[in-house]
Design a protein around this motif. Structure first.
Motif, PDB file in Angstrom:
ATOM      1  N   HIS A 290      -2.662   3.947  -7.342  1.00 15.61           N
ATOM      2  CA  HIS A 290      -3.382   4.392  -6.138  1.00 15.61           C
ATOM      3  C   HIS A 290      -4.609   3.543  -5.860  1.00 15.61           C
ATOM      4  O   HIS A 290      -4.988   3.338  -4.711  1.00 15.61           O
TER       5      HIS A 290
ATOM      6  N   TYR B 167      -3.333   2.432   1.529  1.00 16.79           N
ATOM      7  CA  TYR B 167      -2.752   3.655   2.081  1.00 16.79           C
ATOM      8  C   TYR B 167      -3.254   4.878   1.325  1.00 16.79           C
ATOM      9  O   TYR B 167      -3.640   5.878   1.918  1.00 16.79           O
ATOM     10  N   SER B 168      -3.298   4.742   0.014  1.00 19.00           N
ATOM     11  CA  SER B 168      -3.770   5.845  -0.819  1.00 19.00           C
ATOM     12  C   SER B 168      -5.273   6.073  -0.658  1.00 19.00           C
ATOM     13  O   SER B 168      -5.749   7.204  -0.689  1.00 19.00           O
TER      14      SER B 168
ATOM     15  N   PHE C 196       2.948   1.421  -3.495  1.00 16.58           N
ATOM     16  CA  PHE C 196       2.116   1.774  -4.644  1.00 16.58           C
ATOM     17  C   PHE C 196       1.697   3.238  -4.574  1.00 16.58           C
ATOM     18  O   PHE C 196       1.632   3.927  -5.598  1.00 16.58           O
ATOM     19  N   ASN C 197       1.419   3.730  -3.357  1.00 14.88           N
ATOM     20  CA  ASN C 197       1.063   5.139  -3.214  1.00 14.88           C
ATOM     21  C   ASN C 197       2.232   6.027  -3.638  1.00 14.88           C
ATOM     22  O   ASN C 197       2.066   6.993  -4.388  1.00 14.88           O
TER      23      ASN C 197
ATOM     24  N   SER D  93      -3.873   0.700  -3.595  1.00 10.87           N
ATOM     25  CA  SER D  93      -3.153   0.997  -2.361  1.00 10.87           C
ATOM     26  C   SER D  93      -4.103   1.423  -1.252  1.00 10.87           C
ATOM     27  O   SER D  93      -4.649   2.528  -1.297  1.00 10.87           O
TER      28      SER D  93
ATOM     29  N   GLY E 222       0.823  -1.211   0.000  1.00 10.27           N
ATOM     30  CA  GLY E 222       0.000   0.000   0.000  1.00 10.27           C
ATOM     31  C   GLY E 222       0.852   1.254   0.000  1.00 10.27           C
ATOM     32  O   GLY E 222       0.600   2.194  -0.763  1.00 10.27           O
ATOM     33  N   TYR E 223       1.879   1.260   0.834  1.00  4.22           N
ATOM     34  CA  TYR E 223       2.743   2.432   0.918  1.00  4.22           C
ATOM     35  C   TYR E 223       3.537   2.623  -0.377  1.00  4.22           C
ATOM     36  O   TYR E 223       3.627   3.732  -0.914  1.00  4.22           O
TER      37      TYR E 223
END
Lengths: 276, 333
Positions: free
Chosen positions: A228, A233-234, A214-215, A231, A211-212
């Motif tokens: 995004h 995170y995104s 890919f963001n 992700s 996640g981090y």
């Protein structure tokens, strides 16, 4: 000799599996809480010196733009952007992800691997009860820390001249808790599927790290923005919730997915052979 | 010969061709596959209420797998087990409150004291009488206030025994219960088992120590390669067990003595020699009944005869290793 009274039986606690998680791990909860408090107290009071100081701004401007985009420092001109980038998006995200993954991994996978789950399940509990109560205990611990983060930032908002809207801070904290809960839920499910701590850690870490990453990559160019969508995170921080308010639809997605993963965890544990 | 049932010959006792509603455990043709390996290859047995049923067998024989299946910790591939009148598969917590279980590899960790850990098991077990935990702990000399992770293997095992017995369950399923206990505590444990039987509780226990099973159990099942080789009472096992014999005879040659003894049922490893004093010495093993042997030697001029106490361990070990062992009654060559 002790006397045994056959008519009087020992009192039994309600929700024993849920309660046991806290008697076993209250120290770790306090430890992670202290870590979050220390991180907040170190980072947030630096904001006035960073925003007011032209030399600091020059330093950030001189960094490669790819780097500032990777660590989301392109937002740190405002107090809201600064708190989101440094605390919720970086150090707090790191601390909370590690805490959630370790709790999720030990809840079922680690407990089964060590051989202790077998003895618990041989008593008067169902597997669904064990899975649900441990999932809920993990959720309560994660939401406690997310709530603590809210309180810490709120308390430092004035002294550190962050100028954050309280409802945006609240929404971001709820999103933050949802993101971490989702990570922990993947860890607990992977533990229930495999009965191994290492796979539970791998599953949770994949959500957090991928996640981090890919963001960060998606931030680099419009051609890569599609990353995004993959992700979590995104999903949480891409729309800058500290500045523009949380997307409550996304909040529902995080908590809904987490509950779904918790339910799947219970069903998976019900089907499996334990400790083989 | 002795009344034994085998997995291959289900006419014997203890094999559940007809379900016994009064049995504490009724296992019918349990099969468990782990991938391609067969852990249980059709295990059937019946444990009457109020009895002590022992299982012995080499490592990997399927003792632990059988016990885990009874507790619904693992699910058998086929077959079924009825425990205290309830199908064990997907049985609810009510059934397990009536069972006390001690796993074979007992792992207890954590900072918490033994007392707090037991309190947790009280919360998820059947009702525990007040004072019962302290009584059991005193009996085994167990300090309940030490952190669990600092306890020795033996003391952890005692904690495991306490949690299995504390709620006075109708059925105790104990996997290698004395492992790690010193001989004094093993005796204390065996005392606990016989008290449980007197109180009407049923005990299903496994061990690799034959003397322990011999002392505690009414009926023994010998398990090998996922199959029950034999189910017999301890008395039947003893009768069918191998005895070592040694005799001195005057007036016959070794060849004559051999001709007399070799055709007898149950005589094995026969060796006949002439010793320096001019007498003939014979050593052999004897399985099964001794009467034919006694009758055969009644005409001889014996100067010495030693017939040893039957060695249960040896006969059981023989069942572990002999291919297609059919029973303990000496009909295996």
């Amino acid at each position: 000799m002790t006397t045994v009274d056959p008519t009087a039986t020992m009192r039994r606690a309600p929700f024993p599996i849920f309660g046991k998680v806290f008697t076993d791990s209250w120290r770790s909860l306090i430890g992670w809480g202290l870590g979050l408090a220390a991180a907040s107290a170190l980072y947030l009071p630096l904001f006035p010196s960073m925003s007011g100081d032209a030399a600091m701004q020059d330093l950030i401007n001189s960094l490669p733009p790819e780097l500032t985009r990777t660590i989301n420092y392109d937002q740190i001109g405002t107090g809201a952007g600064y708190a989101q980038a440094t605390l919720f998006g970086l150090i707090g995200f790191l601390l909370m992800s590690i805490a959630a993954i370790s709790w999720g991994a030990s809840a079922l996978g680690g407990d089964e691997e060590s051989g202790q789950l077998e003895l618990t399940l041989a008593h008067g509990v169902t597997r669904v009860e064990v899975a649900v109560q441990r999932f809920l205990a993990m959720a309560v611990k994660i939401l406690t820390l997310a709530g603590l983060t809210f309180v810490l930032v709120w308390a430092l908002n004035g002294p550190s001249e962050l100028d954050i809207e309280p409802q945006n801070l609240f929404g971001t904290s709820v999103l933050f808790g949802g993101l971490i809960l989702f990570t922990g839920s993947v860890a607990i499910l992977c533990g229930a599927l495999t009965g191994r701590r290492v796979w539970a850690i791998a599953g949770g870490a994949a959500v957090a790290v991928i996640g981090y990453v890919f963001n960060a990559i998606g931030n680099q160019s419009p051609d890569l923005e599609w990353l995004h969508a993959l992700s979590p995170y995104s999903w949480a921080f891409g729309a800058n919730p500290m500045t523009s308010g949380a997307d409550w639809g996304m909040v529902a997605v995080f908590y809904g997915l987490s509950l779904l993963l918790g339910a799947v965890t219970a069903l998976v544990l019900r089907q499996r052979d334990i400790g083989v | 010969m002795s009344h034994v049932g085998t997995a291959e010959a289900p006419q014997g006792r203890g094999v559940a061709s007809v379900a016994d509603p009064d049995a504490a455990i009724e296992a019918v043709d349990l099969v468990k596959k782990f991938g391609t390996s067969l852990a249980l290859a059709g295990v059937s047995f019946s444990v009457p209420r109020g009895s002590v049923f022992g299982v012995i067998g080499p490592n990997g024989a399927g003792k632990t797998t059988t016990m885990r299946a009874l507790l619904d910790i693992i699910r058998v591939t086929s077959g079924r087990a009825t425990v205290l009148g309830t199908d064990s598969r997907n049985a609810g917590p009510e059934l397990r409150r009536r069972i006390g279980y001690l796993p074979g590899e007992l792992i207890l960790e954590g900072r918490t004291s033994g007392r707090r850990l037991l309190k947790h098991y009280v919360d998820i077990s059947g009702p525990v009488p007040r004072g019962k935990i302290d009584e059991l702990a005193e009996r085994f000399g167990l300090d309940l206030d030490r952190p669990v992770r600092k306890l020795s293997k033996g003391n952890k095992q005692k904690l495991g025994i306490v949690q299995a017995f504390m709620h006075q369950p109708e059925l105790l399923v104990l996997d290698e219960p004395t492992s790690g206990l010193d001989p004094l505590m093993q005796q204390e444990f065996l005392g606990l088992v016989s008290e449980a039987r007197e109180a009407g509780q049923t005990v299903f226990l496994s061990s690799h120590v034959i003397s322990e099973i011999q002392q505690a159990a009414d009926v023994v099942a010998i398990l090998r390669g996922g199959k029950i080789v034999t189910i017999a009472s301890v008395e039947e096992l003893r009768q069918s067990a191998i005895r070592h014999l040694r005799m001195m005879v005057t007036g016959v040659s070794p060849a004559e003595l051999r001709a007399l003894l070799a055709p007898l049922d149950g005589v094995g490893n026969l060796e006949c020699t002439r010793n320096s004093a001019g007498t003939t010495e014979a050593t052999a093993t004897l399985g099964g009944e001794i009467r034919p042997f006694i009758q055969a030697i009644s005409t001889l001029a014996l100067t010495d005869l030693v017939l040893e106490e039957p060695d249960l361990e040896e006969s059981v070990l023989r069942l572990y290793t002999v291919p297609n062992a059919a029973g303990p009654n000496g009909d295996v060559s």
